[in-house]
Design an enzyme around this catalytic site. Structure first.
Site, PDB file in Angstrom:
ATOM      1  N   ASP A  35      54.702  34.178  54.640  1.00  0.00           N
ATOM      2  CA  ASP A  35      54.022  35.279  53.959  1.00  0.00           C
ATOM      3  C   ASP A  35      53.854  34.938  52.490  1.00  0.00           C
ATOM      4  O   ASP A  35      54.775  34.409  51.846  1.00  0.00           O
ATOM      5  CB  ASP A  35      54.822  36.583  54.101  1.00  0.00           C
ATOM      6  CG  ASP A  35      54.065  37.770  53.519  1.00  0.00           C
ATOM      7  OD1 ASP A  35      52.888  37.966  53.890  1.00  0.00           O
ATOM      8  OD2 ASP A  35      54.645  38.496  52.697  1.00  0.00           O
ATOM      9  N   VAL A  39      23.656  29.437  70.658  1.00  0.00           N
ATOM     10  CA  VAL A  39      23.674  29.672  72.098  1.00  0.00           C
ATOM     11  C   VAL A  39      22.502  30.576  72.451  1.00  0.00           C
ATOM     12  O   VAL A  39      22.377  31.680  71.920  1.00  0.00           O
ATOM     13  CB  VAL A  39      24.995  30.309  72.543  1.00  0.00           C
ATOM     14  CG1 VAL A  39      25.002  30.500  74.053  1.00  0.00           C
ATOM     15  CG2 VAL A  39      26.176  29.447  72.116  1.00  0.00           C
TER      16      VAL A  39
END
Length: 1206
Positions: A161, A846
């Site tokens: 973190d 695509v």
């Protein structure tokens, strides 16, 4: 194509050369079919259903075979397109079939990382240290209390973190990490040096971030490169870990590393994500307010679920996405103490140093909470997403990388400069228009102006003191001072007699005016004598001396100053109905008089002279108020959250408003009670010469009021007609400025600046890290295109790999970036992502991904054959040229453009209903009435989705049998009739009185081109545990039937297609990673890396000499992916028409099309002339095979650039 042989010696026909298949029907006639790629293992039966069983179920539900079905829709007998054969040597599969192959290559990519995660969660982590070491760099804490300075955490898996001092910039300030053995802390050098904080949005243009300022996880602080031999597979876990990743040194290396990132927030969203409506309900529950549940989608029949009351169990298995909320959901308790977070947001580095121990402990507690969440979520993730491709795909997407060079800084500077210049010019032009209008005070000509008549033309008087005798004495005292001046001048009387006489003359003439100075109050009225609307635009601090300064396109007076017209009629603002326009010509006796409108009567005579009644051309197809590209982008983003029809409209409105700072905040949520009030303004009469949204009576005598179209439908007010939504209406002439040539110029300037004004904060806050020459790989510095005077760096997009409940990735800037437009400052954003010398972007879009996925779901359900449904046939073989593609057919059916039909088609596939279609139709053609739009929407849904039928349950079939009806599918009217007749029979009366839920098993669709597809989607969505048909990923717990009953069905139907599209992306990038690794595309250090995926686009960074082999690898990856989809749905072959990308782009910059020059106001000369960047090239499969030598094993024959053949 050439076959391959498995190592086991089993010969299989994975793919063979293209052949033409013909089938013979029962009458001996030849049934033409599509050219196909032949699949393998036809004898398997997967859980999606064997072809023969699917064939029977689909036919039984409709009573038609595929020939009859296609004939009804006028598609049977059309000659198929014949494509040339493809000669390609395919790579060997790692398994008996394509499914086994993907399982093995994915396991190879993610297996070791998964094992490291399991090892971490199987151990307890140490306790948080009591004391932290305040020293730069990394410190390791042993469990016996000792601490050691280390280069970096030498761990296979750990939770990580980072905390940032926001006021000081983007650089990391503190960090903690925890593994199964040790705790670690890291401190920035900033805490030990005095740095001045820069406070400006422009600070990111001036800030120079370097690797030395970041956190090192794999190398020493002073180390510039990371040799391959020193790289080790590690996995880093965090909550929203992409934020932490952007502060890690090694992630900016061009060559990439073996470290991967695992996001607990992405896991939570995939497992327990919620729709936007559910989020609103959670907000309401948290704040104690109520929410209108009538906005939910209509109920679906599903038996027992509807007997119970609303199921709110989902609230117990889901939450918001923040660490505190997720921790409380999975780990219980009161949550985390986040009070210390405010110091990082509002405090300084000094504040952080003063409270160092507490703040590091706060950071460590976040790590501890993330670890506990991981321990709960990881087993659940493995259970709900069992296929290794899902994990491998998410890990690969966590490595996104966007290279930049000094052109990035040039882009920011030129965009900002152009924006400032245009904004200043816009402001000055608006000031001139305001000044021009204010001069109408002199002759009160505003009273005859159809735009300005209702402004506040009242003025404030000049306050003057009453005259008195002492005042006169005091004013007379001023005269001696002037006389003194006169006497002084008399000393030079001989030289200045003429001047003195002139001064005395003027003094006497203006003396009375001078004396009035004493009659004024020290604090007087602001701009006395000027109309109040003008005064409101001026700055009181400067006494209004410089004219209007508070004027912008968001000011409510501006559309009136510009004298805007809609369809040639003057705009008018109604407090109840928002912006609209007035159509004069209404009989006076029908008009109501509204005393609140204005004291000055509307200049009806002048308005009729300017806007006489006229016929309207209803045949003209007008452009929508949103581009097709933008609509598709926003539609995808919204349907990731929800597909409920009304909820979708709410999201559409909120999304449009968030893009436009000028939007009216009051319009973010539809107010149902207010909409009912608005209908009281509707008139029963209407002009025969005009059609629009209305008409309404707003108290303007002699006029009808029509509302401007709003993105969310007719019940929503338009807050600003100059907002981004209406740019296209300005372009097509529907919205015009008529006051002057300056007004037209203002509209153009507003169109130019609106994109940058909305996006500049996000773009300029991007964290760019620059590399020194010693940190750049040798194959970059040795490239002939390398410029030692240039600077090279990178941006790490902060992507949440599963950011919605459909598991689509989310990021606020790059995944929502638009393409370049000639009239939008800064819209060349994507083109500023530029490969380092010696490298190319290789990528493709695509083709119709979601449509193809939805179509094969329907084909497999209906007849187990590609193209057996009308929807599947149009997807495979429909041609724009002859109007047989689905977009052209929809456009012809409802009389809209093909681009508009495309939006409607995708919206329907995503689950939007007739209400959503009606709203869009009225935006596409604002002349449509609500009734006409509803009829068109109903017609479109009847042609596509079909008509609703009810599938009878056991009891329902008993009623049907007694009535002589043998069909298991009936209409609601037929069911009502059967119940009515059955009540007359004592033996059937009890069954007839049962609730409808017990007589009906589910709803079905019939008669439409997409009926079979929707039937299968709803079958999946209504199953006990909905999952995608290919990778078997399960739906969010918040939408599972056991937690929501029969609610949110539209979102669940939409999820099947959208989540399957994510499966498609994961399969493709996993296949590409395997091919890049196996065939060593590039030298040892750089084997090609994933760059980014933006919706249906995917881009890789590949060494220039390997670009054609990488392009071929991308084609093979797409082929494998399509084969996997077909295999899992028991479609045993693959049409060549969808087997390969239509083209693969090879380019040096990131742009939608390789031939786009990206000319914009901030880049007027385009990329080629302005930046010296050549166009890229697009290659189809045949050209790629020629360039790559026919296989991935071959070396590139010719790397020279050639013109693409599209």
């Amino acid at each position: 194509m050439e076959g391959t042989t498995m190592p086991s010696g089993v010969q299989y026909c994975y793919l063979v050369r293209m052949i033409s298949l013909q089938k013979i029907d029962s009458k001996g006639e030849v049934v033409p079919s599509i050219f196909r790629l032949i699949g393998s293992h036809r004898d398997r039966a997967r859980e999606f259903g064997h072809a023969s069983r699917l064939h029977g179920s689909g036919y039984k539900s409709t009573g038609l075979n595929h020939r009859q079905h296609l004939s009804i829709h006028h598609l049977y007998g059309k000659s198929p397109s014949k494509l040339p054969d493809i000669d390609l040597k395919l790579p060997t599969l790692l398994g008996k079939n394509i499914a086994e192959h993907f399982e093995k290559i994915a396991e190879k990519q993610c297996g070791s990382y998964r094992n490291k995660l399991l090892d971490l969660t199987s151990h307890c982590i140490p306790d948080i240290p009591q004391v932290w070491n305040f020293a730069p760099g990394w410190t390791r804490y042993n469990q016996n209390g000792e601490m050691d300075l280390v280069d970096f955490p030498e761990e296979d898996a750990y939770v990580f973190d980072v905390e940032v001092c926001v006021k000081d910039g983007n650089l990391p300030t503190l960090a903690t990490a925890v593994s199964k053995n040790y705790w670690y802390s890291w401190c920035s050098n900033q805490l030990f040096t005095d740095n001045k904080v820069q406070s400006s949005i422009l600070k990111n243009m001036e800030s120079i971030y370097e690797l030395k300022d970041l956190i090192n996880l794999e190398s020493k602080t002073e180390q510039d490169r990371l040799p391959l031999k020193d790289q080790k597979e590690r996995i880093v876990i965090g909550h929203n870990v992409s934020y932490d990743r952007s502060r890690i040194k090694e992630q900016y290396f061009i060559e990439g590393t073996k470290v991967r990132f695992f996001d607990t927030m992405a896991l939570h969203i995939a497992i327990s994500g919620i729709t936007s409506f559910q989020r609103n309900m959670l907000h309401a529950a948290k704040s104690g307010t109520t929410i209108d549940r009538s906005l939910k989608n209509p109920q679906y029949w599903n038996g027992k679920s509807r007997k119970t009351e609303e199921n709110l169990e989902w609230q117990n298995v889901s939450s918001f996405n923040g660490l505190n909320d997720v921790y409380k959901l999975y780990c219980g308790g009161l949550g985390l103490d986040k009070e210390k977070r405010n110091i990082f947001v509002t405090g300084s580095l000094t504040d952080i140093k003063d409270d160092f121990q507490q703040l590091v402990t706060y950071c460590a507690r976040d790590c501890q909470a993330t670890y506990r969440i991981l321990c709960v979520l990881l087993p659940e993730f493995q259970k709900r997403f069992p296929h290794p491709v899902t994990l491998a795909g998410m890990l690969e997407m966590s490595t996104s990388y966007l290279p930049v060079n000094r052109n990035w800084q040039r882009y920011l500077q030129e965009s900002e400069d152009t924006y400032r210049d245009s904004e200043n010019e816009l402001t000055q032009s608006l000031k001139r228009e305001a000044d021009r209008a204010s001069h109408m005070m002199t002759d009160k000509s505003y009273e005859k102006d159809p735009w300005l008549w209702d402004l506040d033309w009242s003025t404030k008087p000049l306050k003057v003191k009453k005259t008195s005798v002492p005042k006169k004495k005091k004013s007379a005292a001023v005269i001696p001072s002037l006389n003194n001046g006169e006497s002084e001048n008399q000393t030079n009387k001989e030289d200045n007699d003429d001047v003195i006489l002139e001064i005395q003359k003027l003094k006497c003439q203006f003396q009375e005016l001078f004396n009035t100075k004493e009659l004024l109050f020290k604090r007087n009225s602001f701009l006395p004598g000027y109309p109040n609307w003008y005064s409101s635009l001026c700055d009181r601090l400067q006494d209004g001396l410089i004219g209007p300064t508070e004027v912008s396109t968001s000011a409510q007076v501006v559309p009136k100053l510009l004298k805007l017209t809609w369809d040639g009629y003057p705009l008018f603002y109604s407090r109840e109905l928002g912006w609209g326009y007035l159509v004069p010509g209404r009989p006076l006796n029908l008009s109501r008089i509204d005393e609140d409108v204005c004291e000055i009567p509307f200049p009806l005579k002048d308005a009729l002279a300017l806007f006489p009644p006229r016929p309207a051309d209803q045949s003209v197809l007008t452009k929508g108020i949103i581009t097709a590209e933008e609509a598709m982008l926003k539609l995808r983003q919204m349907t990731d959250l929800t597909a409920d029809p009304v909820d979708l409209a709410m999201q559409w409105q909120a999304t449009r408003s968030s893009l436009n700072n000028d939007a009216d905040p009051a319009n973010l949520h539809p107010a149902i009670d207010k909409s009912k009030e608005k209908h009281t303004y509707l008139t029963s009469d209407r002009p025969a010469w005009h059609v629009g949204i209305g008409p309404y009576d707003v108290g303007v005598v002699g006029c009808w009021f029509f509302r401007l179209p709003h993105k969310s439908g007719v019940d929503n007010n338009v807050g600003n007609p100059l907002a981004k939504d209406y740019l296209n209406k300005i372009e097509d002439g529907t919205l015009k400025a008529t006051s002057s040539s300056i007004a037209e110029h203002i509209l153009k300037l507003n169109r130019n600046i609106i994109y940058w004004r909305n996006a500049r904060d996000r773009i300029m806050s991007q964290m760019v890290v620059w590399l020194r020459q010693s940190q750049i790989p040798r194959n970059v510095t040795k490239s002939e295109h390398f410029d030692p005077l240039n600077t090279y760096g990178a941006i790490l997009p902060q992507i949440v790999t599963s950011g919605t409940l459909t598991r689509r990735a989310v990021e606020s800037t790059w995944l929502t970036a638009s393409n370049a437009y000639k009239d939008r400052i800064g819209s060349e954003l994507k083109a500023m992502i530029q490969c380092p010398p010696g490298f190319n972007f290789v990528g493709a879009d695509v083709d119709s991904q979601e449509l193809w996925i939805a179509s094969i779901i329907g084909d497999s359900f209906f007849a187990g054959q590609h193209g057996s449904t009308a929807f599947g046939w149009m997807t495979l073989q429909g041609k724009k040229s002859d109007g047989t593609d689905m977009h052209s057919r929809t456009a012809a059916a409802v009389e809209i453009t093909r681009d508009q039909a495309k939006i409607l088609n995708y919206g329907r596939i995503y689950g939007a209903g007739e209400r959503f279609a009606r709203t869009l139709l009225m935006q596409f053609n604002h002349r449509l009435t609500e009734k006409e739009a509803s009829e068109k929407a109903r017609k479109m849904y009847s042609l596509t989705k079909g008509n609703s039928l009810l599938k009878l349950s056991h009891y329902g079939r008993q009623l049907a049998s007694a009535s002589g009806n043998k069909d298991e599918l009936v209409t609601l009217e037929q069911l009502s009739e059967m119940r009515k007749n059955a009540r007359k029979e004592p033996s059937l009366k009890q069954i007839a009185n049962l609730p409808t839920d017990e007589l009906v098993e589910r709803r079905m669709w019939a008669g439409g081109t997409e009926s079979h597809m929707f039937n299968k989607l709803e079958e999946i969505a209504q199953s006990e545990s909905p999952q995608t048909p290919v990778l078997h990923c399960r739906i969010s717990r918040a939408l599972e039937p056991r937690n929501v009953g029969n609610e949110f069905m539209t979102s669940r139907v939409n999820w099947v297609v959208q989540s399957s599209a994510v499966d498609y992306l994961h399969l493709m990038i996993v296949a590409m990673r395997y091919l890049v690794d196996v065939y060593k595309l590039g030298v040892v250090l750089i084997e090609g890396r994933f760059s980014i995926s933006i919706h249906d686009e995917v881009r890789y960074i590949i060494k220039e000499e390997d670009k054609f082999r990488a392009a071929l690898a991308l084609q093979v990856a797409n082929l494998w992916t399509r084969c996997m989809f077909s295999y899992q749905m028991n479609l045993n072959d693959l049409p060549q028409a969808v087997a390969f990308f239509s083209s693969v782009d090879i380019d040096t910059v990131l742009r939608k099309e390789s031939n786009m020059d990206c000319q914009t106001p901030s880049n007027p000369y385009g990329l080629k002339q302005g930046y010296g960047i050549d166009f890229g090239c697009s290659y189809d499969i045949y050209q790629i095979l020629e360039k790559a030598g026919g296989s991935l094993d071959s070396k590139t024959k010719n790397c020279s650039k050639e013109s693409p053949v599209n």
